[in-house]
Design a protein around this motif. Sequence first.
Motif, PDB file in Angstrom:
ATOM      1  N   ASN A 184       0.825  -1.206   0.000  1.00 32.70           N
ATOM      2  CA  ASN A 184       0.000   0.000   0.000  1.00 32.70           C
ATOM      3  C   ASN A 184       0.867   1.267   0.000  1.00 32.70           C
ATOM      4  O   ASN A 184       2.095   1.200   0.087  1.00 32.70           O
ATOM      5  CB  ASN A 184      -0.986  -0.019   1.177  1.00 32.70           C
ATOM      6  N   ALA A 185       0.183   2.416  -0.076  1.00 30.22           N
ATOM      7  CA  ALA A 185       0.894   3.691  -0.181  1.00 30.22           C
ATOM      8  C   ALA A 185       1.758   3.976   1.040  1.00 30.22           C
ATOM      9  O   ALA A 185       2.853   4.541   0.911  1.00 30.22           O
ATOM     10  CB  ALA A 185      -0.114   4.819  -0.387  1.00 30.22           C
ATOM     11  N   ALA A 186       1.281   3.585   2.213  1.00 30.66           N
ATOM     12  CA  ALA A 186       2.070   3.837   3.425  1.00 30.66           C
ATOM     13  C   ALA A 186       3.381   3.048   3.397  1.00 30.66           C
ATOM     14  O   ALA A 186       4.435   3.566   3.781  1.00 30.66           O
ATOM     15  CB  ALA A 186       1.253   3.470   4.663  1.00 30.66           C
ATOM     16  N   GLN A 187       3.317   1.809   2.926  1.00 31.88           N
ATOM     17  CA  GLN A 187       4.530   1.001   2.839  1.00 31.88           C
ATOM     18  C   GLN A 187       5.486   1.569   1.793  1.00 31.88           C
ATOM     19  O   GLN A 187       6.705   1.644   2.026  1.00 31.88           O
ATOM     20  CB  GLN A 187       4.167  -0.443   2.509  1.00 31.88           C
ATOM     21  N   ILE A 188       4.958   1.974   0.659  1.00 31.56           N
ATOM     22  CA  ILE A 188       5.796   2.583  -0.388  1.00 31.56           C
ATOM     23  C   ILE A 188       6.437   3.859   0.146  1.00 31.56           C
ATOM     24  O   ILE A 188       7.631   4.111  -0.063  1.00 31.56           O
ATOM     25  CB  ILE A 188       4.972   2.857  -1.661  1.00 31.56           C
ATOM     26  N   PRO A 212      -1.560   9.646  -0.101  1.00 28.96           N
ATOM     27  CA  PRO A 212      -2.320   8.403   0.099  1.00 28.96           C
ATOM     28  C   PRO A 212      -1.924   7.677   1.393  1.00 28.96           C
ATOM     29  O   PRO A 212      -2.774   7.056   2.035  1.00 28.96           O
ATOM     30  CB  PRO A 212      -1.961   7.547  -1.122  1.00 28.96           C
ATOM     31  N   ALA A 213      -0.659   7.791   1.788  1.00 26.75           N
ATOM     32  CA  ALA A 213      -0.225   7.177   3.051  1.00 26.75           C
ATOM     33  C   ALA A 213      -0.923   7.862   4.225  1.00 26.75           C
ATOM     34  O   ALA A 213      -1.358   7.201   5.177  1.00 26.75           O
ATOM     35  CB  ALA A 213       1.290   7.276   3.198  1.00 26.75           C
ATOM     36  N   TYR A 214      -1.047   9.170   4.152  1.00 27.13           N
ATOM     37  CA  TYR A 214      -1.743   9.923   5.195  1.00 27.13           C
ATOM     38  C   TYR A 214      -3.212   9.507   5.266  1.00 27.13           C
ATOM     39  O   TYR A 214      -3.768   9.334   6.364  1.00 27.13           O
ATOM     40  CB  TYR A 214      -1.622  11.420   4.939  1.00 27.13           C
ATOM     41  N   ASP A 215      -3.843   9.339   4.127  1.00 25.39           N
ATOM     42  CA  ASP A 215      -5.247   8.902   4.110  1.00 25.39           C
ATOM     43  C   ASP A 215      -5.409   7.548   4.791  1.00 25.39           C
ATOM     44  O   ASP A 215      -6.352   7.346   5.561  1.00 25.39           O
ATOM     45  CB  ASP A 215      -5.779   8.841   2.678  1.00 25.39           C
ATOM     46  N   LEU A 216      -4.498   6.624   4.515  1.00 26.64           N
ATOM     47  CA  LEU A 216      -4.553   5.317   5.183  1.00 26.64           C
ATOM     48  C   LEU A 216      -4.317   5.451   6.686  1.00 26.64           C
ATOM     49  O   LEU A 216      -4.981   4.801   7.494  1.00 26.64           O
ATOM     50  CB  LEU A 216      -3.507   4.374   4.588  1.00 26.64           C
ATOM     51  N   LEU A 217      -3.374   6.299   7.058  1.00 27.15           N
ATOM     52  CA  LEU A 217      -3.016   6.466   8.464  1.00 27.15           C
ATOM     53  C   LEU A 217      -4.155   7.094   9.253  1.00 27.15           C
ATOM     54  O   LEU A 217      -4.520   6.618  10.328  1.00 27.15           O
ATOM     55  CB  LEU A 217      -1.746   7.319   8.575  1.00 27.15           C
ATOM     56  N   LYS A 218      -4.751   8.155   8.705  1.00 24.93           N
ATOM     57  CA  LYS A 218      -5.802   8.843   9.460  1.00 24.93           C
ATOM     58  C   LYS A 218      -7.077   8.010   9.561  1.00 24.93           C
ATOM     59  O   LYS A 218      -7.907   8.248  10.437  1.00 24.93           O
ATOM     60  CB  LYS A 218      -6.082  10.224   8.886  1.00 24.93           C
ATOM     61  N   ALA A 219      -7.226   7.018   8.683  1.00 27.65           N
ATOM     62  CA  ALA A 219      -8.389   6.138   8.775  1.00 27.65           C
ATOM     63  C   ALA A 219      -8.289   5.201   9.973  1.00 27.65           C
ATOM     64  O   ALA A 219      -9.312   4.723  10.462  1.00 27.65           O
ATOM     65  CB  ALA A 219      -8.520   5.323   7.485  1.00 27.65           C
ATOM     66  N   HIS A 220      -7.086   4.946  10.465  1.00 25.21           N
ATOM     67  CA  HIS A 220      -6.895   3.988  11.555  1.00 25.21           C
ATOM     68  C   HIS A 220      -6.323   4.590  12.834  1.00 25.21           C
ATOM     69  O   HIS A 220      -6.408   3.972  13.886  1.00 25.21           O
ATOM     70  CB  HIS A 220      -5.985   2.845  11.108  1.00 25.21           C
ATOM     71  N   PHE A 221      -5.698   5.763  12.753  1.00 27.28           N
ATOM     72  CA  PHE A 221      -5.042   6.350  13.915  1.00 27.28           C
ATOM     73  C   PHE A 221      -5.384   7.822  14.008  1.00 27.28           C
ATOM     74  O   PHE A 221      -5.689   8.462  13.000  1.00 27.28           O
ATOM     75  CB  PHE A 221      -3.519   6.203  13.815  1.00 27.28           C
ATOM     76  N   SER A 222      -5.296   8.349  15.218  1.00 29.47           N
ATOM     77  CA  SER A 222      -5.457   9.790  15.367  1.00 29.47           C
ATOM     78  C   SER A 222      -4.096  10.436  15.103  1.00 29.47           C
ATOM     79  O   SER A 222      -3.092  10.035  15.685  1.00 29.47           O
ATOM     80  CB  SER A 222      -5.971  10.129  16.765  1.00 29.47           C
ATOM     81  N   GLY A 228       8.456  11.683  11.162  1.00 31.04           N
ATOM     82  CA  GLY A 228       8.485  10.701  12.234  1.00 31.04           C
ATOM     83  C   GLY A 228       7.572  11.079  13.383  1.00 31.04           C
ATOM     84  O   GLY A 228       6.993  10.209  14.044  1.00 31.04           O
ATOM     85  N   MET A 229       7.403  12.367  13.615  1.00 28.64           N
ATOM     86  CA  MET A 229       6.521  12.803  14.698  1.00 28.64           C
ATOM     87  C   MET A 229       5.051  12.504  14.404  1.00 28.64           C
ATOM     88  O   MET A 229       4.239  12.488  15.324  1.00 28.64           O
ATOM     89  CB  MET A 229       6.710  14.295  14.965  1.00 28.64           C
ATOM     90  N   ILE A 230       4.720  12.269  13.159  1.00 30.33           N
ATOM     91  CA  ILE A 230       3.328  11.961  12.816  1.00 30.33           C
ATOM     92  C   ILE A 230       2.896  10.668  13.478  1.00 30.33           C
ATOM     93  O   ILE A 230       1.801  10.561  14.008  1.00 30.33           O
ATOM     94  CB  ILE A 230       3.154  11.877  11.283  1.00 30.33           C
ATOM     95  N   ARG A 231       3.727   9.665  13.457  1.00 30.75           N
ATOM     96  CA  ARG A 231       3.330   8.347  13.931  1.00 30.75           C
ATOM     97  C   ARG A 231       4.175   7.849  15.092  1.00 30.75           C
ATOM     98  O   ARG A 231       3.896   6.815  15.647  1.00 30.75           O
ATOM     99  CB  ARG A 231       3.411   7.365  12.758  1.00 30.75           C
ATOM    100  N   HIS A 232       5.194   8.577  15.471  1.00 23.75           N
ATOM    101  CA  HIS A 232       6.070   8.155  16.572  1.00 23.75           C
ATOM    102  C   HIS A 232       6.032   9.207  17.676  1.00 23.75           C
ATOM    103  O   HIS A 232       6.858  10.122  17.693  1.00 23.75           O
ATOM    104  CB  HIS A 232       7.508   7.968  16.078  1.00 23.75           C
TER     105      HIS A 232
END
Length: 164
Positions: free
Chosen positions: A2-6, A60-70, A137-141
Motif C-alpha cells: 500500500n501507499a504507506a509502505q511505499i 495516500p499514506a496519510y489517508d490510510l493512516l488517518k483512517a486507523h489512527f489519530s 516521524g513525529m506523525i506516527r512516533h
Amino acid sequence: MNAAQIHLITVHVPIVGCWGLSILFILSRLLRDDRLFEICCWLLLTILLLATVAYFSGPPAYDLLKAHFSVEKQTVEFHAILARSCLLAMVVLSMVVGNALIQRFQGETIPRWQRSLIVVGTISMAVFWTIAAHWGGMIRHPEIRFSGSNPVEAVTPENPQSSD
C-alpha cells in the motif's frame, strides 16, 4: 503493497542517500576523481526519482493512516510543506547536476565553482531531508515528541481491529 509502505520504503532513500553522497562527493573532491564525481551525479539523479515517489506517496499514506489512527493535522501539514520544499530544492540541485553531466559528456571540464555548488548543495539537501524526516516521524512516533517534563502516551488506533 500500500501507499504507506511505499512511502516508508522510499522516504529513507533521499535522507541516507544524500548523506552518503555528501561523503562520496567530498572524497571525489579530495581525490580529484572525476569518475567518482560523475557516478555521484548519476546517483543524485536516481535519488531525486525515488524522492519524487516518496513525496507523491505521502498523501495516500496519510489517508490510510488517518483512517486507523489519530494524527495531528498541523504536524502532517508542516511535514508536507517541508517535503515539498525539499523536493523542489532537489529538483534545482538536479538541474545543476544534469548540466554538469552534459558538460562532461561534451568533453568540457566542470568548473570548480559548479563542483563546489553541487557538494554544498548535497550536504544542504541531506540536512534539509533530515529535518523533514524528523517531522514525518513525529506523525506516527509520539516518542520523538517526548520532552523531559511532559511524557507522551502512545497513540492508540481509533478503529482497533481484533486479531481473534
